[in-house]
Scaffold this active site. Structure first.
Site, PDB file in Angstrom:
ATOM      1  N   CYS A 134     -18.578   3.179   6.970  1.00 43.52           N
ATOM      2  CA  CYS A 134     -18.481   1.727   6.745  1.00 43.52           C
ATOM      3  C   CYS A 134     -17.374   1.151   7.622  1.00 43.52           C
ATOM      4  CB  CYS A 134     -18.223   1.449   5.267  1.00 43.52           C
ATOM      5  SG  CYS A 134     -18.587  -0.252   4.764  1.00 43.52           S
ATOM      6  N   LYS A 180       0.833  -1.218   0.000  1.00 44.99           N
ATOM      7  CA  LYS A 180       0.000   0.000   0.000  1.00 44.99           C
ATOM      8  C   LYS A 180       0.857   1.254   0.000  1.00 44.99           C
ATOM      9  CE  LYS A 180      -1.289   1.991   3.625  1.00 44.99           C
ATOM     10  NZ  LYS A 180      -1.847   2.388   4.956  1.00 44.99           N
ATOM     11  N   CYS A 217     -25.786  -1.393  -1.860  1.00 42.97           N
ATOM     12  CA  CYS A 217     -24.829  -2.284  -1.202  1.00 42.97           C
ATOM     13  C   CYS A 217     -25.470  -3.618  -0.830  1.00 42.97           C
ATOM     14  CB  CYS A 217     -24.277  -1.603   0.056  1.00 42.97           C
ATOM     15  SG  CYS A 217     -23.112  -2.629   0.979  1.00 42.97           S
ATOM     16  N   CYS A 254     -24.910   1.737   8.509  1.00 40.43           N
ATOM     17  CA  CYS A 254     -25.665   1.600   7.261  1.00 40.43           C
ATOM     18  C   CYS A 254     -26.814   2.608   7.178  1.00 40.43           C
ATOM     19  CB  CYS A 254     -26.206   0.177   7.129  1.00 40.43           C
ATOM     20  SG  CYS A 254     -24.912  -1.092   7.056  1.00 40.43           S
ATOM     21  N   CYS A 284     -25.515   5.759   5.711  1.00 41.57           N
ATOM     22  CA  CYS A 284     -24.817   5.617   4.437  1.00 41.57           C
ATOM     23  C   CYS A 284     -25.710   6.031   3.271  1.00 41.57           C
ATOM     24  CB  CYS A 284     -24.359   4.169   4.248  1.00 41.57           C
ATOM     25  SG  CYS A 284     -23.531   3.878   2.669  1.00 41.57           S
TER      26      CYS A 284
END
Length: 217
Positions: free
Chosen positions: A189, A115, A205, A196, A199
């Site tokens: 998330c 990363k 999703c 949720c 969101c």
């Protein structure tokens, strides 16, 4: 010569300005706290700058305790201070105080994984060779059903996620996807008890509310 601290987190904002269009723009509506999340890291870099410690030579000459105090409270600051010292020594000995210009050489530095290596290539050398996939990008891509591997619905490691994501995500999105999903993963998330209900994309999703329902049952 490239400024030695190529992973200056402030440059992330240059590479990923607010997007008004494109397939990733909707995440900005779900992570308004992204700027605040970067505050500790930005402050650490600012303190290093104020103390003239943004070069390999300066880091190499500084004692580890001083580096720790300047980058605190960045996560794992003790380990990162130690790695900064080791990296500075290597960069002075092998790269004339600059940073490696290849992915392979970056991965040989202490504390640098895929990363971070991709992040340095993207920011330090403007050479996009891959997506920076951390735990947040890995988790969210699997929850959204964006990645899979042969015989399985999900990937099991960040590297598998990176490889699967790069198969279909347009290359112009490889850089901005990391800061977008990291902010989203730290605020909405989250690993445990994802929000949720807050969101903005839960209707898209396949994993929405599933973890919440499992806990209640």
């Amino acid at each position: 010569m490239l400024q030695w601290i190529a992973w200056d987190v402030r440059k992330l904002e240059v590479l990923s300005p607010p997007r008004k269009g494109g397939s990733l723009s909707w995440f900005h509506h779900s992570c308004p706290a992204k700027q605040r999340i970067m505050l500790h890291m930005e402050s650490a870099v600012q303190r290093l700058l104020q103390n003239d410690m943004l070069t390999a030579d300066a880091i190499d000459k500084a004692d580890e305790a001083s580096i720790r105090s300047l980058i605190y409270p960045v996560g794992f600051y003790t380990r990162k201070a130690s790695n900064l010292k080791k990296i500075a020594t290597i960069c002075l000995a092998k790269y004339d105080g600059d940073i490696p210009s290849s992915l392979e050489e970056l991965l040989l530095l202490p504390g640098i994984g895929p990363k971070m290596a991709h992040l340095v290539m993207n920011i330090g050398w403007n050479n996009v060779q891959g997506i920076c996939v951390d735990t947040h990008v890995h988790r969210i891509c699997n929850r959204l059903g964006w990645v899979s591997r042969p015989g399985r619905k999900q990937t099991s490691t960040p590297e598998q996620t990176r490889e699967a994501l790069q198969l279909w995500l347009p290359k112009e999105e490889w850089v901005p996807i990391n800061p977008l999903l990291v902010g989203f993963g730290q605020t909405i998330c989250t690993p445990l008890r994802p929000c949720c209900d807050k969101c903005g994309v839960h209707k898209l999703c396949p994993s929405a509310f599933k973890e919440t329902m499992l806990k209640k049952s």
